[in-house]
Design an enzyme around this catalytic site. Structure first.
Site, short mmCIF file in Angstrom:
data_model
loop_
_atom_site.label_atom_id
_atom_site.label_comp_id
_atom_site.label_asym_id
_atom_site.label_seq_id
_atom_site.Cartn_x
_atom_site.Cartn_y
_atom_site.Cartn_z
N LYS A 92 -16.29 -44.62 10.70
CA LYS A 92 -15.09 -45.30 10.24
C LYS A 92 -15.44 -46.48 9.35
O LYS A 92 -14.64 -46.94 8.55
CB LYS A 92 -14.31 -45.85 11.44
CG LYS A 92 -13.74 -44.86 12.38
CD LYS A 92 -12.98 -45.62 13.51
CE LYS A 92 -12.53 -44.73 14.60
NZ LYS A 92 -11.91 -45.51 15.72
N GLY A 93 -16.64 -47.03 9.55
CA GLY A 93 -16.97 -48.35 8.98
C GLY A 93 -16.80 -48.48 7.48
O GLY A 93 -16.61 -49.58 6.97
N GLU A 137 -21.70 -46.00 2.51
CA GLU A 137 -22.00 -46.48 3.87
C GLU A 137 -21.80 -47.99 3.92
O GLU A 137 -22.21 -48.71 3.00
CB GLU A 137 -23.44 -46.08 4.22
CG GLU A 137 -23.96 -46.54 5.55
CD GLU A 137 -23.23 -45.94 6.74
OE1 GLU A 137 -22.01 -46.15 6.84
OE2 GLU A 137 -23.91 -45.31 7.57
N ASP A 138 -21.20 -48.48 4.98
CA ASP A 138 -20.96 -49.91 5.09
C ASP A 138 -22.26 -50.67 5.36
O ASP A 138 -22.52 -51.70 4.75
CB ASP A 138 -19.92 -50.22 6.18
CG ASP A 138 -20.22 -49.55 7.50
OD1 ASP A 138 -20.85 -48.48 7.49
OD2 ASP A 138 -19.84 -50.10 8.55
N ASP A 180 -28.72 -50.02 9.21
CA ASP A 180 -29.39 -50.81 10.24
C ASP A 180 -30.74 -50.16 10.52
O ASP A 180 -31.68 -50.33 9.75
CB ASP A 180 -28.46 -50.83 11.47
CG ASP A 180 -28.82 -51.90 12.47
OD1 ASP A 180 -29.99 -51.94 12.87
OD2 ASP A 180 -27.97 -52.71 12.85
N LYS A 207 -29.54 -54.08 6.29
CA LYS A 207 -30.24 -54.93 7.26
C LYS A 207 -31.67 -54.40 7.35
O LYS A 207 -32.07 -53.77 8.31
CB LYS A 207 -29.56 -54.77 8.62
CG LYS A 207 -29.00 -56.03 9.21
CD LYS A 207 -28.75 -55.82 10.67
CE LYS A 207 -27.33 -56.04 11.04
NZ LYS A 207 -27.12 -55.88 12.49
N ASP A 260 -16.89 -53.07 12.65
CA ASP A 260 -16.23 -53.46 13.91
C ASP A 260 -17.16 -54.09 14.93
O ASP A 260 -18.38 -53.98 14.85
CB ASP A 260 -15.60 -52.23 14.57
CG ASP A 260 -16.66 -51.33 15.21
OD1 ASP A 260 -17.65 -50.99 14.53
OD2 ASP A 260 -16.53 -51.00 16.41
N ARG A 304 -12.22 -54.85 12.16
CA ARG A 304 -12.35 -54.05 10.93
C ARG A 304 -11.41 -54.59 9.85
O ARG A 304 -11.68 -54.45 8.66
CB ARG A 304 -12.03 -52.57 11.20
CG ARG A 304 -13.02 -51.86 12.10
CD ARG A 304 -12.80 -50.35 12.02
NE ARG A 304 -13.40 -49.62 13.13
CZ ARG A 304 -14.64 -49.17 13.17
NH1 ARG A 304 -15.46 -49.41 12.18
NH2 ARG A 304 -15.10 -48.49 14.21
C1 PRP Z 1 -22.46 -48.02 12.11
C2 PRP Z 1 -22.44 -48.12 10.60
C3 PRP Z 1 -23.47 -47.12 10.17
C4 PRP Z 1 -24.46 -47.11 11.31
C5 PRP Z 1 -25.67 -47.89 10.91
O1 PRP Z 1 -21.62 -46.99 12.47
O2 PRP Z 1 -21.18 -47.81 10.07
O3 PRP Z 1 -22.92 -45.84 10.02
O4 PRP Z 1 -23.82 -47.74 12.43
O5 PRP Z 1 -26.61 -47.90 11.93
P1 PRP Z 1 -28.03 -47.19 11.84
O6 PRP Z 1 -28.60 -47.46 10.49
O7 PRP Z 1 -28.80 -47.88 12.95
O8 PRP Z 1 -27.86 -45.74 12.12
P2 PRP Z 1 -21.07 -46.78 13.95
O9 PRP Z 1 -21.90 -45.72 14.61
O10 PRP Z 1 -20.97 -48.10 14.65
O11 PRP Z 1 -19.64 -46.16 13.72
P3 PRP Z 1 -18.38 -46.67 12.85
O12 PRP Z 1 -18.78 -46.52 11.40
O13 PRP Z 1 -17.30 -45.75 13.25
O14 PRP Z 1 -18.10 -48.11 13.21
#
Ligand code: PRP
Length: 174
Positions: free
Chosen positions: A38-39, A94-95, A98, A126, A154, A160
């Site tokens: 969703k991000g 992608e938001d 990480d 990040k 979020d 959000r």
């Molecule tokens: C978050 C973000 C990325 C992912 C990054 O999504 O939107 O998709 O984590 O993390 P990573 O690089 O460690 O894989 P999340 O799973 O929290 O879902 P959301 O987008 O629905 O908030």
């Protein structure tokens, strides 16, 4: 509490710049933007309006699962794309990157569908948290470690709708 990291004006400037860079790489070409839910829903909606190319938008939702007892970084498709991406210019939106596990798995999955080009546009990188090798082709902000929220990102599904990007800090860190 929340401390502002990037204001809505900072974000608007950066998103505009990302749009220019994408346009320059895809002159006169059609683009299919893949919004990772969703991000990325707010970022995608702003980004696509900064790109003048003939464009389409599709949505994908994946969930990461696994813990120390199982293999980390398994990614399951919760909602798949509706478009066929074969021979298309695809930009994953992608938001935040990480550990990189989500994007790395999504990239591998989408590459098996034989797009013409597959690029990654990430608003926030990040980098210090990376566990797998993956780079964004278009990156807005690079930040140090810290829990960020807002502009689609979020904390327990809240924040959000915060128009700025903020970092969650302890009271005594302000
Ligand atoms: C978050 C973000 C990325 C992912 C990054 O999504 O939107 O998709 O984590 O993390 P990573 O690089 O460690 O894989 P999340 O799973 O929290 O879902 P959301 O987008 O629905 O908030």
């Amino acid at each position: 509490m929340l401390k502002k990291l990037f204001s809505r004006q900072d974000i608007a400037t950066t998103v505009k710049d990302l749009g220019r860079r994408i346009e320059n790489d895809f002159v006169n070409e059609e683009i299919l933007f893949v919004c990772l839910l969703k991000g990325s829903f707010i970022f995608t909606s702003d980004l696509v309006r900064q790109v003048a190319n003939p464009s389409r938008v599709d949505f994908m939702r994946v969930s990461s699962y696994g813990n120390q007892m199982t293999t980390r970084g398994n990614v399951e498709i919760i909602k798949d794309l509706e478009e066929d991406i074969e021979d298309k210019n695809v930009v994953i939106v992608e938001d935040i990157i990480d550990s990189g596990l989500t994007l790395s798995r999504v990239k591998d999955m989408l590459l098996t569908r034989k797009p013409k080009v597959l690029k990654i546009c990430a608003l926030i990188d990040k980098r210090c948290r990376r566990e797998v090798e993956i780079e964004g082709d278009y990156v807005g902000f690079t930040i140090d470690d810290g829990f960020v929220v807002g502009y689609g990102i979020d904390y327990a599904e809240y924040y959000r709708n915060c128009p700025d990007i903020c970092v969650v800090v302890e009271e005594n860190e302000v």
